[in-house]
Write an enzyme that holds these catalytic residues in place. Structure first.
Site, PDB file in Angstrom:
ATOM      1  N   PHE A  72     -17.821  13.453  20.454  1.00 53.91           N
ATOM      2  CA  PHE A  72     -17.742  14.981  19.665  1.00 53.91           C
ATOM      3  C   PHE A  72     -16.236  15.434  19.823  1.00 53.91           C
ATOM      4  O   PHE A  72     -15.854  15.690  20.974  1.00 53.91           O
ATOM      5  CB  PHE A  72     -18.615  15.888  20.447  1.00 53.91           C
ATOM      6  CG  PHE A  72     -19.055  17.088  19.589  1.00 53.91           C
ATOM      7  CD1 PHE A  72     -19.689  17.212  18.311  1.00 53.91           C
ATOM      8  CD2 PHE A  72     -18.916  18.324  20.279  1.00 53.91           C
ATOM      9  CE1 PHE A  72     -19.735  18.253  17.869  1.00 53.91           C
ATOM     10  CE2 PHE A  72     -19.098  19.531  19.820  1.00 53.91           C
ATOM     11  CZ  PHE A  72     -19.701  19.742  18.547  1.00 53.91           C
ATOM     12  N   SER A 107     -19.516   8.974  24.179  1.00 56.42           N
ATOM     13  CA  SER A 107     -20.247  10.301  24.087  1.00 56.42           C
ATOM     14  C   SER A 107     -21.185  10.244  22.784  1.00 56.42           C
ATOM     15  O   SER A 107     -21.964   9.399  22.831  1.00 56.42           O
ATOM     16  CB  SER A 107     -18.999  11.235  23.942  1.00 56.42           C
ATOM     17  OG  SER A 107     -19.697  12.866  23.978  1.00 56.42           O
ATOM     18  N   MET A 108     -20.906  11.188  21.825  1.00 57.72           N
ATOM     19  CA  MET A 108     -21.764  11.139  20.557  1.00 57.72           C
ATOM     20  C   MET A 108     -21.875   9.712  19.823  1.00 57.72           C
ATOM     21  O   MET A 108     -22.365   9.486  19.211  1.00 57.72           O
ATOM     22  CB  MET A 108     -21.510  12.212  19.710  1.00 57.72           C
ATOM     23  CG  MET A 108     -22.166  13.491  20.007  1.00 57.72           C
ATOM     24  SD  MET A 108     -22.344  14.857  18.915  1.00 57.72           S
ATOM     25  CE  MET A 108     -22.732  16.205  19.775  1.00 57.72           C
ATOM     26  N   TRP A 141     -24.294  10.302  24.418  1.00 57.55           N
ATOM     27  CA  TRP A 141     -25.031  11.598  24.403  1.00 57.55           C
ATOM     28  C   TRP A 141     -25.802  11.379  23.115  1.00 57.55           C
ATOM     29  O   TRP A 141     -25.352  10.878  22.201  1.00 57.55           O
ATOM     30  CB  TRP A 141     -24.120  12.793  24.089  1.00 57.55           C
ATOM     31  CG  TRP A 141     -24.516  14.102  24.179  1.00 57.55           C
ATOM     32  CD1 TRP A 141     -25.018  14.952  25.233  1.00 57.55           C
ATOM     33  CD2 TRP A 141     -25.353  14.732  23.243  1.00 57.55           C
ATOM     34  NE1 TRP A 141     -25.383  16.069  24.813  1.00 57.55           N
ATOM     35  CE2 TRP A 141     -25.856  16.156  23.459  1.00 57.55           C
ATOM     36  CE3 TRP A 141     -25.603  14.481  21.638  1.00 57.55           C
ATOM     37  CZ2 TRP A 141     -26.500  16.926  22.947  1.00 57.55           C
ATOM     38  CZ3 TRP A 141     -26.324  15.227  20.967  1.00 57.55           C
ATOM     39  CH2 TRP A 141     -27.033  16.697  21.470  1.00 57.55           C
ATOM     40  N   ASP A 175     -20.643  12.921  35.323  1.00 52.98           N
ATOM     41  CA  ASP A 175     -20.970  13.194  34.028  1.00 52.98           C
ATOM     42  C   ASP A 175     -21.515  14.722  33.959  1.00 52.98           C
ATOM     43  O   ASP A 175     -22.897  14.555  34.179  1.00 52.98           O
ATOM     44  CB  ASP A 175     -21.452  12.430  33.045  1.00 52.98           C
ATOM     45  CG  ASP A 175     -21.223  12.686  31.740  1.00 52.98           C
ATOM     46  OD1 ASP A 175     -21.098  13.842  31.353  1.00 52.98           O
ATOM     47  OD2 ASP A 175     -21.247  11.688  30.828  1.00 52.98           O
ATOM     48  N   HIS A 201     -17.345  12.241  32.436  1.00 52.94           N
ATOM     49  CA  HIS A 201     -17.849  12.005  31.086  1.00 52.94           C
ATOM     50  C   HIS A 201     -16.704  11.467  30.372  1.00 52.94           C
ATOM     51  O   HIS A 201     -17.043  10.867  29.238  1.00 52.94           O
ATOM     52  CB  HIS A 201     -18.130  13.358  30.278  1.00 52.94           C
ATOM     53  CG  HIS A 201     -18.697  13.029  28.908  1.00 52.94           C
ATOM     54  ND1 HIS A 201     -19.764  12.723  28.674  1.00 52.94           N
ATOM     55  CD2 HIS A 201     -18.160  13.501  27.688  1.00 52.94           C
ATOM     56  CE1 HIS A 201     -20.024  12.620  27.381  1.00 52.94           C
ATOM     57  NE2 HIS A 201     -18.836  13.288  26.793  1.00 52.94           N
TER      58      HIS A 201
END
Length: 310
Positions: free
Chosen positions: A111, A179-180, A204, A225, A257
């Site tokens: 993201f 992540s995303m 995520w 994270d 993270h």
């Protein structure tokens, strides 16, 4: 008349000498052959006769932890204007064409991030014998489901239209993401079960359960994270994969993270091993995955199913 003792030797006298010469020649020939065979087995193009997908020499702990593998790497940029379905990116590929085709991996950022955030993985993985495509997304705010579709669009471009498509085995493909982008990796594996490997990095996603995923999946979390805490993301993602799927959960120790955004030996080591094991079906790398790695200065926890079934 004086006779010369060195002339007119008996007819059989030369035979032992000739036999000795032949033995020495045979020994030299065998030694040369052994060197040639050894060179073949340890050179970048070494392949086992029973697995046509093996690439590179037999791995060692140091070889998979090294900053670069046995292959020289080149890269080429792909403009967002030249593609549809994703935002362009950079392709890293082995320069050698003598080993046949390679498996390929597409990697998506997280993201608000760009491909530069995961660029270190490009040459690191490619030098081990993969074509690697680090991509930008259409917008930096794209959600995991969109990032999953973009990973697949990038794979389709890579194998169908890219300048390196002739170097790729379109039947041996994988996805990764941070992540995303890691959440998108799970979405891509859910949508396309023919994928051979998936590696979500500190992922995520609002979807926590993945019963549809049959692709061998290595979920990488980080103990520190606070953006995608492992208790609500990486761990349930792993637990939500079918027990019949080859799966593993690696939790990094003293990590955050953003640990996947900089060169990380532990991430590289186990990503290389996972991709080799499942994209290349290279069981030489099974030794780094099974028995399960033990907790260490860099590993907080490791779970998985051993031995692997794929």
């Amino acid at each position: 008349m004086q006779q010369n003792p060195h002339t007119h030797a008996a007819p059989g006298a030369a035979r032992p000498v000739l036999r000795g010469v032949r033995r020495r020649l045979a020994a030299v020939t065998a030694a040369v052959a052994a060197v040639l065979v050894l060179g073949t087995l340890t050179g970048p193009g070494a392949q086992a006769a029973d697995n046509p997908y093996e690439r590179g020499p037999a791995p060692t702990e140091s070889s998979i932890e090294a900053l670069r593998g046995p292959y020289s790497v080149a890269d080429t940029s792909v403009s967002s204007l030249a593609v549809t379905g994703f935002g362009g990116g950079t392709i890293y590929y082995p320069t050698s064409t003598s080993d046949g085709t390679f498996g390929a991996v597409v990697i998506a950022p997280g993201f608000t991030a760009y491909q530069s955030s995961i660029a270190w993985l490009g040459p690191r993985l490619a030098s081990q014998g993969f074509v690697v495509f680090t991509i930008d997304t259409n917008t930096t705010l794209d959600q995991p489901d969109s990032r999953g579709r973009q990973l697949l669009a990038a794979l389709d471009y890579l194998t169908g239209r890219s300048s390196v498509r002739g170097r790729i085995d379109s039947g041996r493909l994988g996805v990764m993401g941070h992540s995303m982008g890691g959440g998108g990796t799970l979405e891509a594996a859910k949508s396309r079960p023919s994928l051979q490997a998936a590696i979500p990095l500190t992922p995520w996603n609002l979807d926590k359960s993945w019963p549809e995923v049959s692709t061998p999946t290595l979920v990488v979390g980080a103990d520190g994270d606070t953006i995608a805490p492992v208790a609500s993301h990486a761990e349930p993602f792993y637990s939500g994969l079918p027990s019949s799927t080859d799966r593993a959960y690696l939790e990094l120790n003293n990590a955050t993270h953003f640990s996947p955004n900089t060169s990380n030996t532990t991430i590289a080591k186990y990503s290389i091993s996972w991709l080799k094991r499942f994209i290349d079906d290279d069981t030489r790398y099974e030794q780094f995955l099974c028995p399960l790695p033990r907790p260490s200065l860099t590993i907080e926890e490791y779970r998985g199913n051993c031995p692997h079934g794929s």
